[in-house]
Design a protein around this motif. Structure first.
Motif, mmCIF file in Angstrom:
data_model
loop_
_atom_site.group_PDB
_atom_site.id
_atom_site.type_symbol
_atom_site.label_atom_id
_atom_site.label_comp_id
_atom_site.label_asym_id
_atom_site.label_seq_id
_atom_site.Cartn_x
_atom_site.Cartn_y
_atom_site.Cartn_z
ATOM 1 N N GLY A 34 0.830 -1.205 0.000
ATOM 2 C CA GLY A 34 0.000 0.000 0.000
ATOM 3 C C GLY A 34 0.859 1.246 0.000
ATOM 4 N N ARG A 35 0.240 2.366 0.261
ATOM 5 C CA ARG A 35 0.934 3.658 0.293
ATOM 6 C C ARG A 35 0.671 4.342 1.624
ATOM 7 N NH1 ARG A 35 -0.209 6.193 -5.780
ATOM 8 N NH2 ARG A 35 0.818 4.490 -6.968
ATOM 9 N N PRO A 36 1.304 3.859 2.686
ATOM 10 C CA PRO A 36 1.071 4.461 4.001
ATOM 11 C C PRO A 36 1.622 5.869 4.072
ATOM 12 C CG PRO A 36 2.903 2.913 4.081
ATOM 13 C CD PRO A 36 2.292 2.773 2.729
ATOM 14 N N GLY A 37 0.995 6.676 4.919
ATOM 15 C CA GLY A 37 1.471 8.028 5.157
ATOM 16 C C GLY A 37 2.277 8.103 6.434
ATOM 17 N N VAL A 43 4.833 -0.837 7.645
ATOM 18 C CA VAL A 43 6.115 -1.490 7.433
ATOM 19 C C VAL A 43 6.716 -0.876 6.180
ATOM 20 C CG1 VAL A 43 7.245 -3.632 6.734
ATOM 21 C CG2 VAL A 43 5.541 -3.666 8.557
ATOM 22 N N GLY A 44 7.940 -0.389 6.292
ATOM 23 C CA GLY A 44 8.618 0.180 5.134
ATOM 24 C C GLY A 44 8.052 1.497 4.648
ATOM 25 N N GLY A 45 7.175 2.115 5.424
ATOM 26 C CA GLY A 45 6.583 3.387 5.025
ATOM 27 C C GLY A 45 7.373 4.568 5.557
ATOM 28 N N PRO A 46 6.913 5.784 5.276
ATOM 29 C CA PRO A 46 7.610 6.982 5.765
ATOM 30 C C PRO A 46 7.489 7.108 7.278
ATOM 31 C CG PRO A 46 5.521 7.585 4.743
ATOM 32 C CD PRO A 46 5.712 6.113 4.478
ATOM 33 N N MET A 47 8.583 7.528 7.904
ATOM 34 C CA MET A 47 8.627 7.668 9.352
ATOM 35 C C MET A 47 8.271 9.090 9.773
ATOM 36 S SD MET A 47 9.605 4.739 10.628
ATOM 37 C CE MET A 47 10.763 3.365 10.624
ATOM 38 N N GLY A 122 14.473 2.489 7.613
ATOM 39 C CA GLY A 122 13.273 2.443 8.431
ATOM 40 C C GLY A 122 12.492 1.177 8.149
ATOM 41 N N LEU A 123 12.367 0.316 9.167
ATOM 42 C CA LEU A 123 11.713 -0.971 8.993
ATOM 43 C C LEU A 123 10.218 -0.889 9.294
ATOM 44 C CD1 LEU A 123 11.855 -4.050 8.541
ATOM 45 C CD2 LEU A 123 12.500 -4.273 10.949
ATOM 46 N N ALA A 124 9.874 -0.310 10.433
ATOM 47 C CA ALA A 124 8.457 -0.277 10.832
ATOM 48 C C ALA A 124 8.219 0.865 11.793
ATOM 49 C CB ALA A 124 8.063 -1.595 11.490
ATOM 50 N N GLN A 125 7.007 1.412 11.746
ATOM 51 C CA GLN A 125 6.563 2.322 12.793
ATOM 52 C C GLN A 125 5.148 1.917 13.206
ATOM 53 O OE1 GLN A 125 6.538 6.524 11.863
ATOM 54 N NE2 GLN A 125 4.645 6.417 10.726
ATOM 55 N N LEU A 126 4.947 1.904 14.523
ATOM 56 C CA LEU A 126 3.677 1.446 15.086
ATOM 57 C C LEU A 126 3.156 2.484 16.058
ATOM 58 C CD1 LEU A 126 4.578 -2.276 15.936
ATOM 59 C CD2 LEU A 126 3.579 -1.375 13.822
ATOM 60 N N PRO A 196 12.555 -3.154 2.793
ATOM 61 C CA PRO A 196 11.130 -3.512 2.833
ATOM 62 C C PRO A 196 10.323 -2.769 1.773
ATOM 63 C CG PRO A 196 11.607 -1.914 4.553
ATOM 64 C CD PRO A 196 12.927 -2.216 3.873
ATOM 65 N N GLU A 197 9.285 -3.406 1.318
ATOM 66 C CA GLU A 197 8.313 -2.739 0.458
ATOM 67 C C GLU A 197 7.289 -2.014 1.337
ATOM 68 O OE1 GLU A 197 8.000 -2.540 -3.059
ATOM 69 O OE2 GLU A 197 10.096 -3.107 -2.746
ATOM 70 N N PRO A 198 6.836 -0.821 0.938
ATOM 71 C CA PRO A 198 5.853 -0.099 1.756
ATOM 72 C C PRO A 198 4.564 -0.905 1.917
ATOM 73 C CG PRO A 198 6.804 1.346 0.093
ATOM 74 C CD PRO A 198 7.248 -0.052 -0.251
ATOM 75 N N CYS A 199 4.150 -1.070 3.172
ATOM 76 C CA CYS A 199 2.946 -1.834 3.462
ATOM 77 C C CYS A 199 2.096 -1.110 4.502
ATOM 78 C CB CYS A 199 3.292 -3.221 4.010
ATOM 79 S SG CYS A 199 3.944 -4.376 2.791
ATOM 80 N N VAL A 200 0.791 -1.093 4.268
ATOM 81 C CA VAL A 200 -0.156 -0.652 5.286
ATOM 82 C C VAL A 200 -0.454 -1.848 6.183
ATOM 83 C CG1 VAL A 200 -1.158 1.150 3.848
ATOM 84 C CG2 VAL A 200 -2.114 -1.156 3.785
ATOM 85 N N LEU A 201 -0.965 -1.584 7.372
ATOM 86 C CA LEU A 201 -1.242 -2.642 8.329
ATOM 87 C C LEU A 201 -2.739 -2.841 8.525
ATOM 88 C CD1 LEU A 201 1.431 -1.836 11.075
ATOM 89 C CD2 LEU A 201 1.690 -3.122 8.943
#
Length: 350
Positions: A34-37, A43-47, A122-126, A196-201
């Motif tokens: 996906g295209r997380p903001g 995972v793999g998205g912008p921090m 950047g691997l993941a932000q939660l 990582p490829e950008p992923c939404v959760l």
């Protein structure tokens, strides 16, 4: 789109009532392309990173001047995915093969020193609001970020990984400063599994139980005996009356206790090394599982955990959304200190 874990093949507490005292929960993160903001868990998205804060870097001494370029890795994945999506699938065209071969070339970074600051990935932000089982951060922090060095060159063996774990109060970051919009990236990486490829959760809380080797001995031995009996029964009717192959018997490890895939909180699996003490290096407190980073969301041995919405999909594509590869296609367990979440994290590769 939500992801829903199917009911377990059987009620394990009905078989072993003592497990009720060990029941816990874990949040399956279900990362999907996906295209997380920057304001989303990913995972793999912008921090969400302050523009005036130095980006995490690796300064440990190791080679960093030869490898594949991240942009080439991602482009190669796009080419393969496009070919795989064609019906009927007939492999890569000659032109695509030439392109992929070029993209897989290693490149040198002239003048790169072995201790030059190397931007971590950047691997993941939660965000805590999204992940029910995310352990509490230090001093009310509600945003967890995990970075890693893209080279297997760390630790006592010289072939381990290096992580950087960072907690923030998200509201303070956005209120005080503008977020960084163009973070630094390494020119080359030592292994494409670090990109990582950008992923939404799609977080989902499920019930979980400890790794069998950590249960009380009497209960553990009863579970092992039950599994052995099921395996013997399966062998006796291996071909079945109609000649069709029988399904694998239900197992505690792969069907009833710890789900595969990316998840937060719960219990760590120790299927590769067997359990060993994971105590805080600062205060010696036994640490709790913070995050599991998994190569695959499910595989042939753990297919019973495949979400209902993805039943029937081929694991080679659907179960590998992040393109992250941990060790020998295993999983990374990151641990945090419950006494003080600000203490340095530890990790184990399984």
């Amino acid at each position: 789109m939500t992801r829903t874990t199917p009911p377990r093949p059987l009620d394990v507490e009905a078989l072993f009532p003592e497990l009720a005292a060990h029941r816990g929960t874990t949040t399956r993160l279900h990362p999907r392309p996906g295209r997380p903001g920057v304001s989303e868990s990913s995972v793999g998205g912008p921090m969400l990173w302050p523009a005036d804060e130095p980006w995490p870097v690796c300064t440990e001494v190791h080679g960093r001047g030869r490898g594949k370029r991240p942009e080439d890795i991602r482009r190669g994945r796009e080419v393969r995915a496009a070919a795989y999506a064609r019906e009927p699938y007939e492999g890569l065209t000659e032109e695509e093969l030439r392109l992929v071969e070029e993209l897989e070339r290693e490149h040198r970074v002239p003048g790169a020193g072995e201790d030059d600051p190397l931007p971590m990935i950047g691997l993941a932000q939660l965000y805590a609001r999204d992940v029910p089982d995310l352990p509490a951060g230090p001093d009310g922090a509600d945003l967890l970020q995990v970075f890693w060095c893209p080279f297997d060159a760390h630790g006592p063996t010289g072939y381990g990984m290096l992580l950087h774990v960072r907690w923030w109060r998200a509201a303070e970051v956005t209120a005080v400063t503008d977020p960084l919009t163009a973070p630094p990236v390494p020119e080359v990486v030592g292994y494409e599994g670090y990109v990582p490829e950008p992923c939404v959760l799609h977080p989902e809380q499920v019930v979980t139980y400890p790794f069998a080797g950590l249960l009380p001995e009497e209960l553990r031995e009863r579970i092992y005996a039950w599994e052995e009996a099921l395996e013997e029964e399966a062998e006796e009717r291996e071909d079945g009356e109609d000649g069709e192959e029988e399904a694998d018997p239900v197992g505690y490890q792969y069907d009833l206790s710890i789900p595969p895939g990316w998840r937060a909180g719960g219990f760590a699996s120790w299927h590769k090394t067997d359990p060993y003490a994971m105590d805080c290096a600062t205060c010696a407190t036994p640490m709790h599982l913070l995050l599991t980073v998994d190569t695959s969301e499910w595989d042939g041995g753990s297919g019973s955990w495949t979400p209902l919405e993805e039943q029937g999909l081929h694991p080679s594509a659907a179960a590998l959304p992040t393109a992250v590869v941990v060790g020998n296609h295993g999983e990374l367990n990151v641990f945090a200190c419950p006494a003080d979440p600000g203490h340095p994290a530890r990790w184990s590769v399984q």
